[in-house]
Motif scaffolding. Structure first.
Motif, short mmCIF file in Angstrom:
data_model
loop_
_atom_site.label_atom_id
_atom_site.label_comp_id
_atom_site.label_asym_id
_atom_site.label_seq_id
_atom_site.Cartn_x
_atom_site.Cartn_y
_atom_site.Cartn_z
N GLY A 160 -3.69 1.57 29.87
CA GLY A 160 -4.15 2.90 29.51
C GLY A 160 -3.69 4.02 30.41
O GLY A 160 -4.39 5.01 30.60
N ILE A 161 -2.47 3.90 30.98
CA ILE A 161 -2.04 4.94 31.93
C ILE A 161 -1.55 6.20 31.24
O ILE A 161 -1.65 7.29 31.77
CB ILE A 161 -0.96 4.40 32.89
CG1 ILE A 161 0.31 4.02 32.12
CG2 ILE A 161 -1.47 3.24 33.70
CD1 ILE A 161 1.50 3.84 33.02
N GLU A 162 -0.96 6.06 30.02
CA GLU A 162 -0.43 7.22 29.33
C GLU A 162 -0.36 6.92 27.82
O GLU A 162 0.41 6.06 27.40
CB GLU A 162 0.95 7.58 29.85
CG GLU A 162 1.66 8.67 29.09
CD GLU A 162 0.84 9.95 28.99
OE1 GLU A 162 0.66 10.47 27.88
OE2 GLU A 162 0.36 10.43 30.05
N PRO A 163 -1.16 7.60 26.98
CA PRO A 163 -1.21 7.29 25.55
C PRO A 163 0.13 7.41 24.83
O PRO A 163 0.39 6.67 23.88
CB PRO A 163 -2.22 8.32 25.01
CG PRO A 163 -3.02 8.74 26.19
CD PRO A 163 -2.10 8.66 27.37
N SER A 164 0.97 8.35 25.26
CA SER A 164 2.23 8.58 24.54
C SER A 164 3.34 7.63 24.97
O SER A 164 4.41 7.63 24.34
CB SER A 164 2.70 10.03 24.77
OG SER A 164 1.76 10.94 24.26
N LEU A 165 3.12 6.86 26.04
CA LEU A 165 4.19 6.00 26.54
C LEU A 165 4.54 4.90 25.53
O LEU A 165 5.72 4.61 25.32
CB LEU A 165 3.78 5.39 27.88
CG LEU A 165 4.92 4.80 28.72
CD1 LEU A 165 4.56 4.86 30.20
CD2 LEU A 165 5.23 3.35 28.35
N GLY A 166 3.52 4.31 24.91
CA GLY A 166 3.77 3.24 23.94
C GLY A 166 4.59 3.69 22.76
O GLY A 166 5.63 3.09 22.45
N PRO A 167 4.19 4.77 22.05
CA PRO A 167 5.01 5.26 20.94
C PRO A 167 6.42 5.67 21.36
O PRO A 167 7.39 5.42 20.63
CB PRO A 167 4.22 6.46 20.42
CG PRO A 167 2.81 6.17 20.79
CD PRO A 167 2.89 5.45 22.11
N LEU A 168 6.57 6.30 22.54
CA LEU A 168 7.90 6.70 23.00
C LEU A 168 8.77 5.47 23.22
O LEU A 168 9.94 5.43 22.79
CB LEU A 168 7.79 7.51 24.29
CG LEU A 168 9.13 7.87 24.96
CD1 LEU A 168 9.96 8.76 24.05
CD2 LEU A 168 8.91 8.54 26.31
N ALA A 169 8.22 4.46 23.89
CA ALA A 169 8.99 3.24 24.14
C ALA A 169 9.36 2.54 22.84
O ALA A 169 10.47 2.04 22.67
CB ALA A 169 8.20 2.29 25.05
N THR A 170 8.43 2.53 21.88
CA THR A 170 8.69 1.88 20.60
C THR A 170 9.80 2.61 19.85
O THR A 170 10.73 1.98 19.33
CB THR A 170 7.42 1.87 19.74
OG1 THR A 170 6.40 1.14 20.43
CG2 THR A 170 7.67 1.21 18.40
#
Length: 419
Positions: free
Chosen positions: A348-358
């Motif tokens: 849970g460090i950054e909500p936008s990191l997952g979508p950006l990486a995907t």
């Protein structure tokens, strides 16, 4: 009974669809990987028709697919080849890390995500997809090319680096102390070193133990040994892919040849399932908000990967065509990048990191097979000068006419090692 019937219908439809997509790709002579990914995207979370009961089985099949891809790569080379390539190519590994990790870290800092997110995104952009690249090399018939050992050396160095990186990032995300993080790192390095030592020193004994004239027994022993080593490696914080690759390296002679013939169909089946699974877990609605930074990062790191492969192949004495092929082949990102991003999302460090990486990985995993195929011809056209003599112009007439010296081999000596 009803759920069992639904599972069979869903999984059967997946396999049939993959077969049809593979035929379509073969007809137009390009890699089926982008089609597999888009199929998964269409039938995954937020897609047209989400799957239900078969998803867990597809997840297991996808993990087996990555393991088999790396095992088959390992079967192509001996332990001495691996050690020699690692000794000669470690500078390429350092260049690879510098050129491809720094853009990810810089993007995270520009977006204001902080230093921990920067370390995470650096890993996402650094590591190429061994699974995708293994599939592409096989599809394009390049496993025997002279630039392929350079590519594999970089991939192995990246995978071995994960034995160091993953424990570090796990400790950072968990906020663990120095002692706990150091202990995890020491265990990971020790296990990776032990497996490599066993593969190099006792490969002949392992091959003798595995070898059998009965195809059924050979298949069961090799597959069981590979899954066992991969599982133990992953349990001890080492990549399962590294464990599978080293099992392939340890096998040689008749055992390696027999295993290769028996496992090739299984590899193709489960590798296709892996690419579908990746698409299944991508929600199309999460991509548009992060599409611009993902595209920018994908463009920059595609160019840095091409530069990495070109430099490494040039250093190994490969011709210009082979250098461009090496660079283009390394572009794809995949399984490791998603694993790294998944750790950050869970923490849970950054909500936008997952979508950006995907979005980033999806772009490059589709672009990667295309750059692998077209980087070399496009680059050679761009660098060609008007009036420059053709590569075969200097070949004597009697040599050019001789069937013993094919013009393709004279034009491109890096295909001479093709098996």
């Amino acid at each position: 009974m009803h759920s069992s019937a639904v599972f069979l219908i869903e999984f059967g439809a997946i396999i049939l669809g993959l077969g049809l997509l593979g035929r379509f790709a073969a007809r137009f002579q390009f890699s089926p990987i982008p089609l597999y990914l888009l199929a998964g995207l269409a039938f995954g979370e937020g897609g047209l028709l989400p799957l239900g009961t078969s998803e867990e089985f597809v997840a297991i099949g996808a993990e087996i697919g990555v393991i088999l891809l790396l095992l088959m790569l390992g079967l192509e080379y001996t332990a001495s080849d691996l050690v020699s390539n690692l000794k000669t190519q470690y500078p390429a590994g350092l260049v690879d890390a510098a050129l491809n990790a720094l853009p990810g870290a810089a993007m995270a800092l520009l977006l204001g995500w902080g230093p921990v997110a920067a370390v995470v995104l650096a890993g996402v952009t650094w590591i190429s997809s061994s699974g995708v690249i293994a599939k592409v090399l096989g599809d394009l018939g390049r496993l025997g090319n002279r630039e392929t050992p350079v590519i594999l050396s970089i991939l192995v160095l990246e995978d071995l680096s994960m034995a160091v990186y993953l424990p570090i990032i796990t400790a950072l995300l968990a906020g663990a102390g120095l002692a706990a993080g150091s202990a995890t790192l020491a265990i990971a390095l020790g296990v990776a070193g032990l497996v490599l030592l066993l593969a190099v020193r006792y490969g002949r004994h392992i091959s003798r133990f595995v070898s059998s004239d009965d195809p059924e027994k050979l298949l069961l022993v090799v597959l069981g040994l590979t899954l066992l080593v991969a599982g133990l490696a992953q349990q001890l914080q080492v990549s399962a892919a590294v464990g599978a690759f080293l099992v392939g390296i340890a096998l040689s002679g008749e055992a390696a040849e027999g295993a290769h013939n028996l496992l090739a169909p299984l590899r193709d089946l489960f590798a296709a399932v892996f690419f579908v699974f990746f698409g299944l877990h991508t929600d199309p609605a999460s991509i548009p908000p992060v599409l611009v930074p993902a595209l920018a990062l994908a463009l920059v790191t595609a160019l840095t990967k091409i530069a990495t492969g070109y430099w490494a192949a040039k250093r190994a004495g490969i011709s210009a065509k082979g250098r461009w092929r090496a660079g283009g082949t390394l572009v794809a990102r995949g399984e490791f990048s998603i694993v790294i991003a998944g750790l950050a999302v869970t923490a849970g460090i950054e909500p936008s990191l997952g979508p950006l990486a995907t979005a980033y990985v999806l772009i490059l995993v589709i672009l990667g097979p295309l750059t692998a195929r077209y980087t070399e011809p496009v680059a050679m056209r761009l660098v060609a000068r008007p009036g420059k003599p053709s590569p075969t112009a200097h070949v004597p007439a009697e040599r050019a006419a001789s069937p013993a010296v094919p013009l393709e081999t004279v034009d491109d000596p890096d295909t001479a090692g093709r098996s």
